[in-house]
Design an enzyme around this catalytic site. Structure first.
Site, PDB file in Angstrom:
ATOM      1  N   ASP A  90      -6.000   8.285   3.944  1.00 53.66           N
ATOM      2  CA  ASP A  90      -5.782   8.811   2.596  1.00 53.66           C
ATOM      3  C   ASP A  90      -6.982   9.600   2.105  1.00 53.66           C
ATOM      4  O   ASP A  90      -6.831  10.561   1.356  1.00 53.66           O
ATOM      5  CB  ASP A  90      -5.498   7.644   1.641  1.00 53.66           C
ATOM      6  CG  ASP A  90      -4.242   6.897   2.049  1.00 53.66           C
ATOM      7  OD1 ASP A  90      -3.259   7.565   2.405  1.00 53.66           O
ATOM      8  OD2 ASP A  90      -4.259   5.658   2.024  1.00 53.66           O
ATOM      9  N   HIS A 101       1.727   4.361  -3.013  1.00 47.35           N
ATOM     10  CA  HIS A 101       1.783   5.828  -2.849  1.00 47.35           C
ATOM     11  C   HIS A 101       3.136   6.336  -3.355  1.00 47.35           C
ATOM     12  O   HIS A 101       3.212   7.314  -4.089  1.00 47.35           O
ATOM     13  CB  HIS A 101       1.724   6.213  -1.357  1.00 47.35           C
ATOM     14  CG  HIS A 101       0.401   6.058  -0.699  1.00 47.35           C
ATOM     15  ND1 HIS A 101      -0.749   6.600  -1.189  1.00 47.35           N
ATOM     16  CD2 HIS A 101       0.051   5.446   0.469  1.00 47.35           C
ATOM     17  CE1 HIS A 101      -1.752   6.317  -0.365  1.00 47.35           C
ATOM     18  NE2 HIS A 101      -1.296   5.610   0.642  1.00 47.35           N
ATOM     19  N   HIS A 103       0.853  -1.202   0.000  1.00 54.18           N
ATOM     20  CA  HIS A 103       0.000   0.000   0.000  1.00 54.18           C
ATOM     21  C   HIS A 103       0.895   1.261   0.000  1.00 54.18           C
ATOM     22  O   HIS A 103       0.699   2.168  -0.806  1.00 54.18           O
ATOM     23  CB  HIS A 103      -0.901  -0.074   1.244  1.00 54.18           C
ATOM     24  CG  HIS A 103      -1.726   1.134   1.525  1.00 54.18           C
ATOM     25  ND1 HIS A 103      -3.106   1.093   1.522  1.00 54.18           N
ATOM     26  CD2 HIS A 103      -1.403   2.409   1.845  1.00 54.18           C
ATOM     27  CE1 HIS A 103      -3.570   2.292   1.827  1.00 54.18           C
ATOM     28  NE2 HIS A 103      -2.557   3.109   2.023  1.00 54.18           N
ATOM     29  N   GLU A 104       1.882   1.279   0.882  1.00 51.56           N
ATOM     30  CA  GLU A 104       2.774   2.448   0.973  1.00 51.56           C
ATOM     31  C   GLU A 104       3.641   2.579  -0.284  1.00 51.56           C
ATOM     32  O   GLU A 104       3.922   3.682  -0.738  1.00 51.56           O
ATOM     33  CB  GLU A 104       3.671   2.356   2.220  1.00 51.56           C
ATOM     34  CG  GLU A 104       2.918   2.382   3.545  1.00 51.56           C
ATOM     35  CD  GLU A 104       2.021   3.582   3.714  1.00 51.56           C
ATOM     36  OE1 GLU A 104       2.316   4.659   3.166  1.00 51.56           O
ATOM     37  OE2 GLU A 104       0.980   3.432   4.381  1.00 51.56           O
TER      38      GLU A 104
HETATM   39 ZN   LIG Z   1      -2.305   5.101   2.429  1.00 50.72          ZN
END
Ligand SMILES: [Zn+2]
Length: 239
Positions: free
Chosen positions: A169, A72, A68-69
């Site tokens: 987010d 980004h 997930h990170e």
């Molecule tokens: Zn996030």
């Protein structure tokens, strides 16, 4: 005392574990051991198998948070933003990066994380429902339950992060939408106000249904919204 230590590099980004992460693994493993499917392994016997599956799921959950990170970070890098590190903490992860100048880019970077979690979630649930469950040989083996648990956890991760409240987010997506029409400080203030309002509704709902987790999360969200708002308004005054 050093509060985090580096475990490696991915895409030239240092990946760090916060010391709180050392608690996160056993806590997550315990959570999986005491919850029923699809959020845990209650009913799986013997106990040693239950705890082994729970520990593996905890490790895979943190790999999911890392992905997930990284999503980004990947997009942020493409937009030219510097990323100093990704740190995995007790609850989730943080990618430390510059905020891109264009609000549209911030929204896309913020959305990339939850989108990745939702995709992983759907792939896992699809695999479990259409491949594992339909085969009697595979569905007898409890190890495949990990796919179900991971699928559910990634969906929760994706949906929770889309809540329009800091530090999720969704709060950043909301701010960048506001920032198209107003200054960054005003946009942060507006997004933080909505986040606080959601936190209050969440606390009331939790008290109404008698679940202590909702007020606790609401308290955390309210505090984060206030911090984000204060940080940018002080930054504004100091410029
Ligand atoms: Zn996030």
């Amino acid at each position: 005392m050093q509060s985090s230590f580096k475990i490696g590099n991915i895409m030239d980004i240092p990946i760090k574990l916060d010391t709180s992460f050392l608690l996160a693994l056993p806590i997550s493993a315990y959570f999986f051991a005491i919850n029923s499917q699809p959020y845990g392994f209650v009913g799986v016997e013997p106990t040693v198998v239950r705890y082994t599956l729970s520990t593996l799921s905890a490790i895979f959950l943190f790999v999911s948070v890392l992905l997930h990170e990284l999503a980004h970070s990947y997009l942020a890098k493409r937009y030219g933003a510097n990323i100093s590190s990704i740190t995995l903490l007790l609850f989730g992860g943080v990618a430390s990066m510059e905020i891109p100048q264009k609000p549209g880019q911030e929204a896309k970077i913020a959305f990339a994380g939850p989108l990745t979690s939702l995709i992983i979630g759907f792939i896992c649930l699809f695999t479990y429902n259409y491949v594992i469950s339909s085969s009697s040989a595979l569905s007898q083996n409890p190890i495949y339950l990990i796919i179900w648990v991971l699928g559910s956890m990634n969906l929760v991760l994706g949906i929770f992060n889309l809540l329009p409240a800091f530090p999720m987010d969704g709060g950043r997506i909301l701010r960048s939408l506001f920032a198209r029409k107003m200054s960054y400080v005003k946009a942060t203030h507006s997004a933080a106000s909505i986040g606080k309002f959601i936190a209050i509704l969440m606390a009331i709902y939790g008290i109404y249904i008698g679940d202590i987790w909702f007020p606790l999360i609401a308290f955390y969200i309210y505090g984060s919204a206030s911090n984000e708002d204060r940080f940018y308004s002080e930054l504004d005054r100091s410029v």
